[in-house]
Design a protein around this motif. Structure first.
Motif, mmCIF file in Angstrom:
data_model
loop_
_atom_site.group_PDB
_atom_site.id
_atom_site.type_symbol
_atom_site.label_atom_id
_atom_site.label_comp_id
_atom_site.label_asym_id
_atom_site.label_seq_id
_atom_site.Cartn_x
_atom_site.Cartn_y
_atom_site.Cartn_z
ATOM 1 N N GLN A 217 56.886 49.058 56.253
ATOM 2 C CA GLN A 217 56.583 49.673 57.555
ATOM 3 C C GLN A 217 56.530 51.202 57.438
ATOM 4 O OE1 GLN A 217 56.222 47.774 60.452
ATOM 5 N NE2 GLN A 217 55.772 49.615 61.650
ATOM 6 N N ALA A 218 57.396 51.754 56.583
ATOM 7 C CA ALA A 218 57.488 53.210 56.432
ATOM 8 C C ALA A 218 56.465 53.768 55.440
ATOM 9 C CB ALA A 218 58.893 53.589 55.988
ATOM 10 N N GLY A 219 55.637 52.886 54.865
ATOM 11 C CA GLY A 219 54.693 53.363 53.844
ATOM 12 C C GLY A 219 55.369 53.737 52.550
ATOM 13 N N GLU A 220 56.508 53.084 52.261
ATOM 14 C CA GLU A 220 57.306 53.461 51.093
ATOM 15 C C GLU A 220 57.560 52.298 50.143
ATOM 16 O OE1 GLU A 220 60.797 55.231 52.751
ATOM 17 O OE2 GLU A 220 59.713 57.029 53.409
ATOM 18 N N MET A 221 56.574 51.402 50.043
ATOM 19 C CA MET A 221 56.703 50.325 49.068
ATOM 20 C C MET A 221 56.691 50.885 47.645
ATOM 21 S SD MET A 221 54.311 47.231 50.456
ATOM 22 C CE MET A 221 52.969 48.015 51.320
ATOM 23 N N THR A 222 57.124 50.049 46.708
ATOM 24 C CA THR A 222 56.885 50.317 45.299
ATOM 25 C C THR A 222 55.771 49.375 44.847
ATOM 26 O OG1 THR A 222 59.156 50.979 44.889
ATOM 27 C CG2 THR A 222 57.893 50.266 42.984
ATOM 28 N N ILE A 223 54.759 49.917 44.162
ATOM 29 C CA ILE A 223 53.646 49.098 43.672
ATOM 30 C C ILE A 223 53.697 49.062 42.149
ATOM 31 C CG2 ILE A 223 51.135 48.821 43.602
ATOM 32 C CD1 ILE A 223 50.895 50.264 46.188
ATOM 33 N N MET A 224 53.638 47.845 41.609
ATOM 34 C CA MET A 224 53.596 47.644 40.159
ATOM 35 C C MET A 224 52.184 47.202 39.806
ATOM 36 S SD MET A 224 57.080 45.431 40.246
ATOM 37 C CE MET A 224 57.212 45.478 42.050
ATOM 38 N N ALA A 225 51.356 48.122 39.348
ATOM 39 C CA ALA A 225 49.926 47.813 39.261
ATOM 40 C C ALA A 225 49.367 47.992 37.860
ATOM 41 C CB ALA A 225 49.152 48.699 40.230
ATOM 42 N N SER A 226 48.417 47.123 37.535
ATOM 43 C CA SER A 226 47.636 47.317 36.317
ATOM 44 C C SER A 226 46.171 47.045 36.631
ATOM 45 C CB SER A 226 48.154 46.420 35.181
ATOM 46 O OG SER A 226 48.066 45.055 35.522
ATOM 47 N N GLY A 227 45.287 47.705 35.887
ATOM 48 C CA GLY A 227 43.849 47.550 36.094
ATOM 49 C C GLY A 227 43.130 48.783 35.578
ATOM 50 N N ARG A 228 41.805 48.780 35.721
ATOM 51 C CA ARG A 228 40.998 49.868 35.159
ATOM 52 C C ARG A 228 41.211 51.175 35.906
ATOM 53 N NH1 ARG A 228 35.221 47.195 35.135
ATOM 54 N NH2 ARG A 228 34.657 49.395 34.859
ATOM 55 N N ALA A 229 41.091 52.288 35.166
ATOM 56 C CA ALA A 229 41.311 53.620 35.751
ATOM 57 C C ALA A 229 40.396 53.848 36.953
ATOM 58 C CB ALA A 229 41.068 54.692 34.689
ATOM 59 N N GLU A 230 39.168 53.348 36.888
ATOM 60 C CA GLU A 230 38.214 53.528 37.986
ATOM 61 C C GLU A 230 38.749 52.887 39.272
ATOM 62 O OE1 GLU A 230 34.441 51.763 37.049
ATOM 63 O OE2 GLU A 230 33.512 52.402 38.944
ATOM 64 N N ALA A 231 39.395 51.738 39.120
ATOM 65 C CA ALA A 231 39.956 51.069 40.295
ATOM 66 C C ALA A 231 41.111 51.879 40.879
ATOM 67 C CB ALA A 231 40.420 49.657 39.915
ATOM 68 N N PHE A 232 41.976 52.398 40.001
ATOM 69 C CA PHE A 232 43.067 53.252 40.477
ATOM 70 C C PHE A 232 42.510 54.475 41.201
ATOM 71 C CE2 PHE A 232 45.874 51.090 37.364
ATOM 72 C CZ PHE A 232 46.993 50.904 38.160
ATOM 73 N N ASP A 233 41.474 55.077 40.637
ATOM 74 C CA ASP A 233 40.926 56.295 41.235
ATOM 75 C C ASP A 233 40.361 56.024 42.621
ATOM 76 O OD1 ASP A 233 41.614 57.630 38.968
ATOM 77 O OD2 ASP A 233 39.589 57.696 38.112
ATOM 78 N N ALA B 102 32.048 39.328 39.416
ATOM 79 C CA ALA B 102 31.263 39.405 40.654
ATOM 80 C C ALA B 102 30.883 40.849 40.998
ATOM 81 C CB ALA B 102 32.058 38.776 41.805
ATOM 82 N N GLY B 103 31.169 41.785 40.083
ATOM 83 C CA GLY B 103 30.772 43.178 40.303
ATOM 84 C C GLY B 103 31.803 44.007 41.048
ATOM 85 N N MET B 104 32.994 43.468 41.202
ATOM 86 C CA MET B 104 34.047 44.180 41.929
ATOM 87 C C MET B 104 35.011 44.848 40.940
ATOM 88 S SD MET B 104 33.060 43.385 44.904
ATOM 89 C CE MET B 104 31.846 42.188 45.521
ATOM 90 N N LEU B 105 35.872 45.728 41.498
ATOM 91 C CA LEU B 105 36.991 46.268 40.737
ATOM 92 C C LEU B 105 38.257 45.569 41.208
ATOM 93 C CD1 LEU B 105 35.949 50.011 40.974
ATOM 94 C CD2 LEU B 105 36.164 48.706 38.832
ATOM 95 N N ALA B 106 39.253 45.454 40.316
ATOM 96 C CA ALA B 106 40.454 44.700 40.681
ATOM 97 C C ALA B 106 41.708 45.419 40.198
ATOM 98 C CB ALA B 106 40.404 43.303 40.062
ATOM 99 N N LEU B 107 42.729 45.417 41.038
ATOM 100 C CA LEU B 107 44.066 45.850 40.624
ATOM 101 C C LEU B 107 45.036 44.693 40.815
ATOM 102 C CD1 LEU B 107 44.409 49.473 42.130
ATOM 103 C CD2 LEU B 107 44.017 48.830 39.726
ATOM 104 N N ASP B 108 45.765 44.374 39.756
ATOM 105 C CA ASP B 108 46.864 43.401 39.827
ATOM 106 C C ASP B 108 48.071 44.220 40.279
ATOM 107 O OD1 ASP B 108 48.738 41.381 39.353
ATOM 108 O OD2 ASP B 108 48.819 41.791 37.191
ATOM 109 N N ALA B 109 48.439 44.113 41.566
ATOM 110 C CA ALA B 109 49.308 45.127 42.162
ATOM 111 C C ALA B 109 50.390 44.559 43.082
ATOM 112 C CB ALA B 109 48.452 46.128 42.938
ATOM 113 N N PRO B 110 51.295 43.749 42.553
ATOM 114 C CA PRO B 110 52.397 43.262 43.400
ATOM 115 C C PRO B 110 53.256 44.428 43.893
ATOM 116 C CG PRO B 110 52.300 42.058 41.316
ATOM 117 C CD PRO B 110 51.385 43.236 41.183
#
Lengths: 340, 340
Positions: A173-189, A156-164
């Motif tokens: 609440q503290a902004g201190e989650m751990t993110i386990m992410a995969s996806g294209r570098a452009e999406a990470f950027d 659909a023209g979007m970027l996606a991160l699989d990021a549980p």
């Protein structure tokens, strides 16, 4: 365009970026020049939306606001939307209304089916999002479904991160989650400053959707078994007459400790089953484990899943996941703190 | 009488005691006066014996020597006794020969039956020990048996501590075990400097024998389930194609972590099953759990015990306990690092 107070740095190519307060980001200073100190107008601060303001989504949304990122919150509950407005956010009850002019959309709904609905269903986000919007899917779901959603988003023209995510409501609440992410570098950027705002650790697990969900699934296997083990251990301790507070304290200094024993064990010792997570979350997540494992042996996951299912069937599905201890106590003919 | 170099303090009643370098002991300075700095002759430094120089007993024995406590080591293996002499200890192959003139006797044999043998069997320690000797029983055994041994020691005029330990061989070697002990205050007092020499934490769990073993049993329940869970998680991770080193690293930052996942998971990732503990230790310890639990539900312990028993039956009883992962891998039709 947003206004925010803070340290700003000029980077190459020349543009202003808010300088994060997080220590990990100080490294970028090496190649940068501090050009503004104090309040300023930033031209490229992203805007974000968070769909699903449950405990983890709420934590993400307020962490984004705290980082100076204009954030749209989406939830079905009017009182939550009102509370989010009071925090300085913009509130919406339909995903399609919230995402038209944002750069990064976080999905924090409960399961894969809900994620599919808020993305592609009636009133869903994808139809009204700009091309190139990054969808960060933070939902624990089957890796196979995560791959499917990412493929459909990219089509659909979007970027996606699989990021549980992991870490619990306090860390969210503290902004201190751990993110386990995969996806294209452009999406990470494109999503980088938003990910930094909600997480203390962002693991980049490769280009392919699915890796994030696979790692999260393994984490949930361990988390679920460890909660059930904490319940079993403390219930047996109570049965043989040990003081639960002492037992909980001592074990945390020993090789039998786990993150869940420390965290959920405290709920059992206090007899407090106010839901932070819930029994039904582990019925779902351990169900994903046993389903995806297929014929590969996962006997502990199966044993723990049977306990969570039995606790849910006994009416404890929406209580804290540590309530599985009450099930074991009842079977063993004893009472734990908080049981009447 | 022993000679040792260090800081000495004069306490009430007036006597010289070597001043431990451990920070926790600095507290006693409040009521004491430093009277000697440097080398001196101490008249009441206890002497100790350690029966059983396996990985934990060895660590205890060398930690006692390091603290300046004259220590007699007892083992059946000549090469271990030789090595202990090289460390500055005195070596014996019969318990009865080693305990005649010591104040504190540590028992570090493998199980309750061996403890009974070295205490009360032919060549056992109790018959030749002075009245009032403190027997510190560091063996993981049924709480009911720990109570029985303590009662028989006291009937023979001895003092007894039910004092299982935790922490693994590296911590034992460093004098940083955790001790879960119960017994009479007089026994704690007489053994105090020896306990401090081998442990960073000494939990006093009450006057009655049995409490130490009960807490240790609960610790072993968790430890055994967590090892099996780590094996299950990493094996499933390998099955679905995840990089095990990455998976092991990420999970340690997440809520699925446990002490055992960090420690034993590293063995699985490296494919190194050199025994630190062993599969058969958990066949024994989880057997104690399920036996003592009787009709109280311990489904995860039973599931983990079945795996350790199956691994033992497959010939892995003396390998590292993490070898249960190889059993699961074989059942799942995959190979982990180190499997040929």
């Amino acid at each position: 365009m947003t206004t925010a107070r803070g340290f700003f740095v000029r980077s190459e190519p020349l543009r202003l970026t808010q300088f994060s307060k997080k220590a990990t980001n100080f490294e970028i200073l090496r190649n940068l020049e501090i050009c503004v100190l104090g309040e300023g107008v930033m031209t490229d601060q992203p805007t974000a939306a968070v769909i699903g303001l449950g405990s983890m989504g709420w934590g993400a949304a307020v962490s984004l606001l705290r980082a100076g990122i204009a954030t749209h919150g989406v939830d079905l509950r009017a009182e939550v939307l009102e509370k989010f407005r009071a925090e300085g956010g913009s509130s919406f009850d339909r995903a399609s209304d919230a995402v038209a002019d944002v750069d990064v959309v976080f999905i924090f709904v409960v399961n894969g089916q809900q994620a599919e609905d808020v993305l592609f269903g009636s009133g869903g986000a994808v139809a009204s999002a700009r091309k190139g919007t990054v969808f960060v899917i933070c939902v624990t779901m089957e890796p196979s479904r995560a791959i499917d959603l990412a493929e459909r988003l990219e089509a659909a023209g979007m970027l996606a991160l699989d990021a549980p995510v992991s870490g619990g409501s306090a860390k969210a609440q503290a902004g201190e989650m751990t993110i386990m992410a995969s996806g294209r570098a452009e999406a990470f950027d494109k999503a980088g400053s938003c990910l930094d705002a909600i997480a203390s650790k962002v693991y980049r697990l490769g280009d392919a959707a699915g890796k994030g969900s696979q790692v999260k699934m393994i984490n949930q296997l361990l988390a679920g078994v460890h909660i059930a083990a904490a319940a079993e251990a403390l219930t047996l301790g109570a049965k043989i007459g040990l003081d639960l507070g002492m037992l909980h304290e001592v074990i945390q200094e020993c090789a039998g400790n786990s993150w869940m024993f420390g965290n959920r064990g405290a709920h059992i010792v206090a007899g407090d089953y106010t839901p932070h997570s819930a029994v039904d979350i582990f019925v779902k997540d351990l169900g994903i484990v046993t389903g995806e494992a297929a014929d590969h042996p996962v006997p502990l996951s199966q044993t723990a899943l049977a306990l969570f299912k039995e606790a849910s069937a006994a009416g404890m599905g929406r209580e804290d996941d540590a309530a599985v201890a009450k099930l074991l106590a009842t079977k063993g003919g004893i009472k734990l703190p908080g049981m009447t």
